[in-house]
Scaffold this motif. Structure first.
Motif, PDB file in Angstrom:
ATOM      1  N   VAL A  54      44.962  34.782  41.985  1.00 24.19           N
ATOM      2  CA  VAL A  54      44.660  35.460  43.252  1.00 24.19           C
ATOM      3  C   VAL A  54      45.909  36.156  43.780  1.00 24.19           C
ATOM      4  O   VAL A  54      45.868  37.326  44.183  1.00 24.19           O
ATOM      5  CB  VAL A  54      44.101  34.474  44.300  1.00 24.19           C
ATOM      6  N   ILE A  55      47.030  35.461  43.755  1.00 23.78           N
ATOM      7  CA  ILE A  55      48.295  36.038  44.236  1.00 23.78           C
ATOM      8  C   ILE A  55      48.684  37.237  43.377  1.00 23.78           C
ATOM      9  O   ILE A  55      49.092  38.279  43.895  1.00 23.78           O
ATOM     10  CB  ILE A  55      49.401  34.968  44.245  1.00 23.78           C
ATOM     11  N   LYS A  56      48.533  37.099  42.072  1.00 22.42           N
ATOM     12  CA  LYS A  56      48.852  38.201  41.159  1.00 22.42           C
ATOM     13  C   LYS A  56      47.975  39.418  41.465  1.00 22.42           C
ATOM     14  O   LYS A  56      48.468  40.554  41.526  1.00 22.42           O
ATOM     15  CB  LYS A  56      48.638  37.750  39.708  1.00 22.42           C
ATOM     16  N   ASN A  57      46.685  39.186  41.665  1.00 19.19           N
ATOM     17  CA  ASN A  57      45.768  40.286  41.969  1.00 19.19           C
ATOM     18  C   ASN A  57      46.120  40.950  43.300  1.00 19.19           C
ATOM     19  O   ASN A  57      46.024  42.177  43.418  1.00 19.19           O
ATOM     20  CB  ASN A  57      44.322  39.794  41.994  1.00 19.19           C
ATOM     21  N   GLN A  58      46.524  40.155  44.286  1.00 20.91           N
ATOM     22  CA  GLN A  58      46.900  40.722  45.582  1.00 20.91           C
ATOM     23  C   GLN A  58      48.149  41.584  45.457  1.00 20.91           C
ATOM     24  O   GLN A  58      48.240  42.653  46.060  1.00 20.91           O
ATOM     25  CB  GLN A  58      47.109  39.613  46.613  1.00 20.91           C
ATOM     26  N   LYS A  59      49.120  41.136  44.652  1.00 18.51           N
ATOM     27  CA  LYS A  59      50.329  41.929  44.431  1.00 18.51           C
ATOM     28  C   LYS A  59      49.992  43.233  43.714  1.00 18.51           C
ATOM     29  O   LYS A  59      50.503  44.296  44.078  1.00 18.51           O
ATOM     30  CB  LYS A  59      51.345  41.138  43.610  1.00 18.51           C
ATOM     31  N   GLU A  60      49.146  43.157  42.699  1.00 15.65           N
ATOM     32  CA  GLU A  60      48.746  44.358  41.974  1.00 15.65           C
ATOM     33  C   GLU A  60      48.010  45.335  42.891  1.00 15.65           C
ATOM     34  O   GLU A  60      48.230  46.544  42.814  1.00 15.65           O
ATOM     35  CB  GLU A  60      47.870  44.000  40.774  1.00 15.65           C
ATOM     36  N   LEU A  61      47.175  44.815  43.768  1.00 12.88           N
ATOM     37  CA  LEU A  61      46.453  45.662  44.716  1.00 12.88           C
ATOM     38  C   LEU A  61      47.428  46.348  45.670  1.00 12.88           C
ATOM     39  O   LEU A  61      47.301  47.550  45.930  1.00 12.88           O
ATOM     40  CB  LEU A  61      45.428  44.847  45.501  1.00 12.88           C
ATOM     41  N   ALA A  62      48.401  45.602  46.163  1.00  8.59           N
ATOM     42  CA  ALA A  62      49.387  46.181  47.078  1.00  8.59           C
ATOM     43  C   ALA A  62      50.187  47.273  46.374  1.00  8.59           C
ATOM     44  O   ALA A  62      50.438  48.347  46.945  1.00  8.59           O
ATOM     45  CB  ALA A  62      50.314  45.094  47.612  1.00  8.59           C
ATOM     46  N   GLU A  63      50.590  47.028  45.122  1.00  7.40           N
ATOM     47  CA  GLU A  63      51.323  48.037  44.351  1.00  7.40           C
ATOM     48  C   GLU A  63      50.464  49.278  44.125  1.00  7.40           C
ATOM     49  O   GLU A  63      50.943  50.404  44.259  1.00  7.40           O
ATOM     50  CB  GLU A  63      51.775  47.460  43.007  1.00  7.40           C
ATOM     51  N   TYR A  64      49.215  49.071  43.814  1.00  2.15           N
ATOM     52  CA  TYR A  64      48.295  50.189  43.575  1.00  2.15           C
ATOM     53  C   TYR A  64      48.109  51.017  44.852  1.00  2.15           C
ATOM     54  O   TYR A  64      48.178  52.249  44.823  1.00  2.15           O
ATOM     55  CB  TYR A  64      46.947  49.653  43.088  1.00  2.15           C
ATOM     56  N   GLN A  65      47.913  50.336  45.982  1.00  4.10           N
ATOM     57  CA  GLN A  65      47.732  51.046  47.248  1.00  4.10           C
ATOM     58  C   GLN A  65      48.990  51.814  47.618  1.00  4.10           C
ATOM     59  O   GLN A  65      48.911  52.944  48.119  1.00  4.10           O
ATOM     60  CB  GLN A  65      47.354  50.060  48.353  1.00  4.10           C
TER      61      GLN A  65
END
Length: 90
Positions: A54-65
């Protein structure tokens, strides 16, 4: 009254249309089944996620945004430069 040949022609056309509709129906059913399978797989992945995932996905989402925001900003700057060039060239 329709002749025998006209009726046979209409029958052939209707049979052809029925075959096409059956083929299209089967295509749609297959597509629906694949969608259900994908959804089931996604639900399974979500249910078995760990906190680290979950944390990894949130970081990836933040980087993508952040990347999307930078790209949008660059596009706006580029468009302004194009407008300025067009304005000076006219």
């Amino acid at each position: 009254m329709a002749t025998e040949k006209e009726l046979e022609k209409q029958l052939r056309e209707v049979k052809k249309e029925v075959r096409e509709l059956r083929t299209h129906n089967q295509f749609l059913l297959d597509r629906l089944e694949k969608g259900h399978e994908r959804n089931a797989e996604l639900r399974k992945q979500i249910m078995t996620m760990t906190f680290d995932d979950v944390i990894k996905n949130q970081k990836e989402l933040a980087e993508y945004q952040s990347k999307i925001a930078k790209d949008k900003e660059l596009m706006e700057v580029f468009e302004k430069q194009q407008q300025i060039k067009l304005g000076l060239g006219a």
